[in-house]
Design a protein around this motif. Structure first.
Motif, PDB file in Angstrom:
ATOM      1  N   GLN A   1      -3.365   3.696  -0.614  1.00 48.68           N
ATOM      2  CA  GLN A   1      -3.804   3.200  -1.928  1.00 48.68           C
ATOM      3  C   GLN A   1      -3.145   1.861  -2.208  1.00 48.68           C
ATOM      4  O   GLN A   1      -1.935   1.699  -2.039  1.00 48.68           O
ATOM      5  N   SER A   2      -3.954   0.905  -2.626  1.00 47.47           N
ATOM      6  CA  SER A   2      -3.430  -0.410  -2.958  1.00 47.47           C
ATOM      7  C   SER A   2      -2.570  -0.335  -4.206  1.00 47.47           C
ATOM      8  O   SER A   2      -2.943   0.296  -5.194  1.00 47.47           O
TER       9      SER A   2
ATOM     10  N   TYR B   1      -8.113   3.110   0.706  1.00 52.21           N
ATOM     11  CA  TYR B   1      -8.523   2.493   1.953  1.00 52.21           C
ATOM     12  C   TYR B   1      -8.096   3.377   3.117  1.00 52.21           C
ATOM     13  O   TYR B   1      -7.247   4.260   2.970  1.00 52.21           O
ATOM     14  N   ALA B   2      -8.695   3.120   4.273  1.00 51.98           N
ATOM     15  CA  ALA B   2      -8.261   3.756   5.520  1.00 51.98           C
ATOM     16  C   ALA B   2      -7.476   2.722   6.319  1.00 51.98           C
ATOM     17  O   ALA B   2      -7.959   1.619   6.555  1.00 51.98           O
TER      18      ALA B   2
ATOM     19  N   PHE C   1       0.831  -1.196   0.000  1.00 48.88           N
ATOM     20  CA  PHE C   1       0.000   0.000   0.000  1.00 48.88           C
ATOM     21  C   PHE C   1       0.873   1.255   0.000  1.00 48.88           C
ATOM     22  O   PHE C   1       1.895   1.303   0.685  1.00 48.88           O
ATOM     23  N   LYS C   2       0.437   2.235  -0.732  1.00 53.98           N
ATOM     24  CA  LYS C   2       1.109   3.527  -0.769  1.00 53.98           C
ATOM     25  C   LYS C   2       0.377   4.480   0.167  1.00 53.98           C
ATOM     26  O   LYS C   2      -0.848   4.619   0.103  1.00 53.98           O
ATOM     27  N   ILE C   3       1.116   5.141   1.037  1.00 54.25           N
ATOM     28  CA  ILE C   3       0.523   6.057   2.009  1.00 54.25           C
ATOM     29  C   ILE C   3       0.362   7.431   1.372  1.00 54.25           C
ATOM     30  O   ILE C   3       1.328   8.042   0.915  1.00 54.25           O
ATOM     31  N   LEU C   4      -0.871   7.923   1.341  1.00 54.23           N
ATOM     32  CA  LEU C   4      -1.171   9.184   0.678  1.00 54.23           C
ATOM     33  C   LEU C   4      -1.346  10.352   1.636  1.00 54.23           C
ATOM     34  O   LEU C   4      -0.966  11.474   1.324  1.00 54.23           O
ATOM     35  N   ASP C   5      -1.929  10.095   2.807  1.00 52.80           N
ATOM     36  CA  ASP C   5      -2.236  11.216   3.698  1.00 52.80           C
ATOM     37  C   ASP C   5      -2.486  10.700   5.116  1.00 52.80           C
ATOM     38  O   ASP C   5      -2.785   9.514   5.315  1.00 52.80           O
TER      39      ASP C   5
END
Length: 251
Positions: free
Chosen positions: A46-47, A54-55, A28-32
């Motif tokens: 984000q997968s 996703y949260a 998963f990529k961490i966006l915020d």
């Protein structure tokens, strides 16, 4: 401190150039950062495979076994309910940290529409009122979720291990901190309590008598529907804890 620096401090295994995290072989990529509490964080991720949002909730358990049990009970509760009006856990993972503490990751749906509180706030700012039919629809949805909790049939792998009131109080404070920080994760199922059927105010006297009569008439029966169910209380129902799916379903 930059956002990537914050991610790096929260996830030591993540480099500042690639803020990603692996949960049970899924990347998963961490966006915020959506919100944080005393010992927990909620991230928008984000997968890497399906590009879905996703949260991701991260719970640190540095103070021994009691906090860990509370966090694991939260995971159990997310997995237990099958109602379309209660949020389900997508995945979870436990990480043993070098200092002996544990970190729990809970992957949850991400609700782009936010919470019922967000709608109330927007309506207040724009000086508009919610349509009565829409308010009634949301109210009925919340009630259906509560019915699922108040008349719940436990799965075989659900643990009824009790947690102390002190631990529950600590967790409740953590959840309040998250909500005040604007976390957009989910309805929180941590502060659940079980109550015996005979003390459940949501079961009518007629239902109690019927269940008692059935049990007395045939002791060989495995049990009626009522005797096989258990009551669980959320105890923190409020607009900020009611999330809205894409189709407007309250959870």
């Amino acid at each position: 401190m930059s956002l990537l620096d914050i991610f790096g401090s929260c996830f030591p295994c993540i480099t500042s150039k690639t803020p990603t995290l692996k949960i049970n072989n899924a990347q998963f990529k961490i966006l915020d950062l959506l919100g944080e509490g005393g010992f927990s964080y909620v991230y928008l991720v984000q997968s890497q495979s399906n590009k879905g949002l996703y949260a991701l909730k991260k719970i640190r358990c540095p103070f021994g076994n009691s906090n860990f049990k509370v966090a694991m009970k939260e995971v159990d509760n997310y997995r237990e309910f099958k109602s379309p009006y209660i949020i389900k856990c997508i995945d979870s993972s436990i990480v043993q940290e070098p200092d002996g503490s544990k970190t729990i990751y809970i992957l949850l749906p991400y609700f782009e529409n936010g919470s019922l509180q967000d709608i109330i706030n927007n309506n207040s700012v724009n000086n508009v009122k919610m349509d009565e039919d829409e308010a009634l629809r949301l109210f009925i949805g919340v009630c259906r979720g509560l019915i699922s909790m108040h008349r719940h049939q436990l799965s075989q792998n659900y643990s009824m291990t009790a947690v102390t009131d002190d631990a529950l109080g600590t967790t409740a404070a953590m959840l309040d901190d998250e909500l005040q920080s604007g976390a957009q994760s989910s309805i929180h199922l941590t502060n659940l309590h079980t109550e015996p059927e005979e003390h459940n105010p949501f079961i009518s006297e007629t239902d109690r008598l019927r269940a008692s009569s059935n049990n007395n008439n045939d002791s060989s029966m495995e049990g009626t529907e009522l005797s096989d169910t258990i009551s669980m209380a959320h105890r923190d129902i409020k607009p900020a804890n009611v999330m809205l799916s894409k189709d407007g379903t309250p959870l």
